[in-house]
Enzyme design. Structure first.
Site, PDB file in Angstrom:
ATOM      1  N   LYS A   1      -1.634   1.416 -12.127  1.00 14.82           N
ATOM      2  CA  LYS A   1      -0.234   1.812 -11.947  1.00 14.82           C
ATOM      3  C   LYS A   1       0.495   0.793 -11.065  1.00 14.82           C
ATOM      4  O   LYS A   1      -0.145  -0.053 -10.422  1.00 14.82           O
ATOM      5  CB  LYS A   1      -0.172   3.205 -11.316  1.00 14.82           C
ATOM      6  CG  LYS A   1      -0.767   3.267  -9.908  1.00 14.82           C
ATOM      7  CD  LYS A   1      -0.878   4.704  -9.401  1.00 14.82           C
ATOM      8  CE  LYS A   1      -1.511   4.746  -8.021  1.00 14.82           C
ATOM      9  NZ  LYS A   1      -1.755   6.133  -7.580  1.00 14.82           N
TER      10      LYS A   1
ATOM     11  N   TYR B   1      16.695 -14.495  14.160  1.00 15.96           N
ATOM     12  CA  TYR B   1      17.697 -13.490  14.529  1.00 15.96           C
ATOM     13  C   TYR B   1      17.303 -12.708  15.773  1.00 15.96           C
ATOM     14  O   TYR B   1      16.163 -12.271  15.909  1.00 15.96           O
ATOM     15  CB  TYR B   1      17.901 -12.488  13.390  1.00 15.96           C
ATOM     16  CG  TYR B   1      18.541 -13.068  12.157  1.00 15.96           C
ATOM     17  CD1 TYR B   1      19.728 -13.790  12.233  1.00 15.96           C
ATOM     18  CD2 TYR B   1      17.960 -12.876  10.906  1.00 15.96           C
ATOM     19  CE1 TYR B   1      20.321 -14.305  11.080  1.00 15.96           C
ATOM     20  CE2 TYR B   1      18.542 -13.383   9.764  1.00 15.96           C
ATOM     21  CZ  TYR B   1      19.728 -14.100   9.851  1.00 15.96           C
ATOM     22  OH  TYR B   1      20.306 -14.608   8.721  1.00 15.96           O
TER      23      TYR B   1
HETATM   24  C1  LIG Z   1      -3.148   6.061  -7.209  1.00 17.93           C
HETATM   25  C2  LIG Z   1      -4.114   7.089  -7.576  1.00 17.93           C
HETATM   26  C3  LIG Z   1      -5.496   6.816  -7.562  1.00 17.93           C
HETATM   27  C4  LIG Z   1      -6.073   5.539  -7.004  1.00 17.93           C
HETATM   28  O1  LIG Z   1      -6.200   5.684  -5.622  1.00 17.93           O
HETATM   29  P1  LIG Z   1      -6.865   4.535  -4.734  1.00 17.93           P
HETATM   30  O2  LIG Z   1      -6.883   5.115  -3.379  1.00 17.93           O
HETATM   31  O3  LIG Z   1      -5.976   3.347  -4.857  1.00 17.93           O
HETATM   32  O4  LIG Z   1      -8.204   4.291  -5.307  1.00 17.93           O
HETATM   33  C5  LIG Z   1      -6.361   7.789  -8.040  1.00 17.93           C
HETATM   34  N1  LIG Z   1      -5.889   8.960  -8.500  1.00 17.93           N
HETATM   35  C6  LIG Z   1      -4.575   9.270  -8.494  1.00 17.93           C
HETATM   36  C7  LIG Z   1      -4.136  10.581  -8.980  1.00 17.93           C
HETATM   37  C8  LIG Z   1      -3.654   8.353  -8.017  1.00 17.93           C
HETATM   38  O5  LIG Z   1      -2.359   8.677  -7.996  1.00 17.93           O
END
Ligand SMILES: *Cc1c(COP(=O)(O)O)cnc(C)c1O
Length: 393
Positions: free
Chosen positions: A50, A280
């Site tokens: 994702k 800054y």
């Molecule tokens: C993002 C996500 C994962 C992956 O989690 P990590 O901590 O990056 O391994 C697994 N399951 C769900 C439902 C997620 O949203």
């Protein structure tokens, strides 16, 4: 003078493959301690891609993960799952975050597993599949205590019963049952046991309702490496697949390799005199004459401004402190009395080779987690993919 881009993200696909294989080993190693699934098969691996592969590039990561044996790919939205298919992937893909009126057809026609949290969602999916005269692959999600998405335990008997009824009508197949942990990076937290207990009860309810899913899953990266009892049939590994530590300070050395390096070339190198204040707000003042390099990346690229004055970059085999405020487009590093030229390459973070800064270091400096560092990167950075094994990709 080094040539190359002004500023770029370099993703090493060999590192992705290495990490996926390493995670399969770690999860598989739990087999000998008794955590095979009931039918004796080993735990399957989902690589979570994702958010554009956590900023690493969804298509390239998906391909590398499959090459290294990822059985499943996971994404949040249907759009992301469609992108995975458009990139040529034809294996199992699960998505889990939708809204009413979602484009279910896009997922169903591509053989993407969707998640249902509620009766209303299940009904929408069934209707879409019936209109398409096909069968949707659906995974039911139970909220075991994260109190985010998922069906509440009191609604689970009704959801599983209706799912079974939908199966018998022919347009839905329940392929998975799953949940998500709240505190997997704190293995001693009591919520882990509690959620696992609720999950096991939910699986029993589903079993009694007559559901026979392909996969039951609970673990993200941290639980995959720290909690064999939560493996079930499948683990969903995101952050660890990219080589970042899912539970900093808790895990032993996992043998993972960060896949992302961010580097740039100095726009300018200049000598500043003692008493000069930098960037800054003049938050840092040179106590002696020193040489400063101007790095053409800033918070518009996703670097956290909160790391100003707290983090180092890497130049010529040494850490170089970031001085002053990190600006939208640029920041300054302190090179002391060392010589540097405009155009020389400077590493912002990467694998941590030789003690160089990592995404984890940047996260700590900014009071956040490594996930946020890598997923937010972008802006005007060019992203390239390399393969340090010189094959695959
Ligand atoms: C993002 C996500 C994962 C992956 O989690 P990590 O901590 O990056 O391994 C697994 N399951 C769900 C439902 C997620 O949203």
């Amino acid at each position: 003078m080094t040539s190359g881009a002004r500023a770029e993200i370099v993703v090493d696909l060999a590192a992705i493959r290495h990490n996926v294989r390493r995670l399969r080993e770690i999860v598989g190693s739990a087999v000998s301690t008794g955590s095979t699934t009931e039918d004796g098969s080993t735990t399957k691996m989902m690589t979570v891609v994702k958010a554009d592969g956590y900023g690493h590039g969804v298509h390239e990561v998906a391909r590398a993960a499959r090459e290294a044996g990822a059985d499943w790919l996971g994404v949040a939205t249907i759009d992301e799952a469609v992108a995975v298919r458009d990139g040529g992937d034809s294996g199992p893909v699960l998505c889990w975050l939708t809204v009413p009126g979602e484009d279910w057809d896009a997922a169903i026609t591509r053989g993407i597993d969707v998640s249902a949290y509620s009766l209303a969602e299940l009904a929408e999916i069934e209707t879409a599949a019936r209109h398409l005269a096909t069968t949707a692959r659906v995974q039911l999600k139970i909220d075991t205590g994260l109190s985010r998405g998922g069906c509440l335990p009191q609604d689970w008997p009704a959801l599983t019963a209706e799912a079974r009824a939908a199966e018998s009508r022919g347009h839905v197949r329940i392929t998975g049952l799953w949940s998500h942990l709240a505190c997997s990076d704190e293995p001693e937290h009591h919520a882990n046991d509690a959620q696992e207990r609720v999950f096991r009860e939910a699986l029993d309810v589903a079993e009694r309702a007559g559901l026979r899913p392909e996969v039951r899953h609970l673990a993200n990266s941290a639980a995959a490496v720290l909690r064999p009892s939560a493996h079930f049939d499948l683990v969903r590994c995101g952050i660890a697949s990219y080589g970042l530590d899912p539970a900093p300070g808790v895990t032993r050395d996992l043998g993972l390799v960060p896949a992302m390096t961010v580097r740039a070339r100095f726009s300018m190198v200049k000598r500043v005199t003692a008493g000069s204040s930098v960037s800054y707000g003049h938050t840092w003042t040179a106590s002696a004459d020193t040489t400063m390099g101007l790095v053409p990346i800033g918070y518009a690229e996703g670097l956290p401004r909160l790391a100003s004055n707290k983090i180092d970059a890497w130049y010529d085999d040494h850490r170089r402190p970031v001085r002053g405020i990190i600006c939208m487009d640029q920041f300054m590093v302190d090179l002391g009395d060392d010589h540097a030229e405009p155009g020389d390459r400077v590493e912002v973070f990467g694998t941590g080779h030789d003690g160089a800064p990592t995404a984890q270091d940047w996260a700590e400096a900014a009071g956040t987690i490594n996930y946020e560092i890598v997923t937010r990167l972008g802006g005007r950075l060019r992203r390239i993919h390399v393969d340090s094994e010189g094959s695959g990709a």
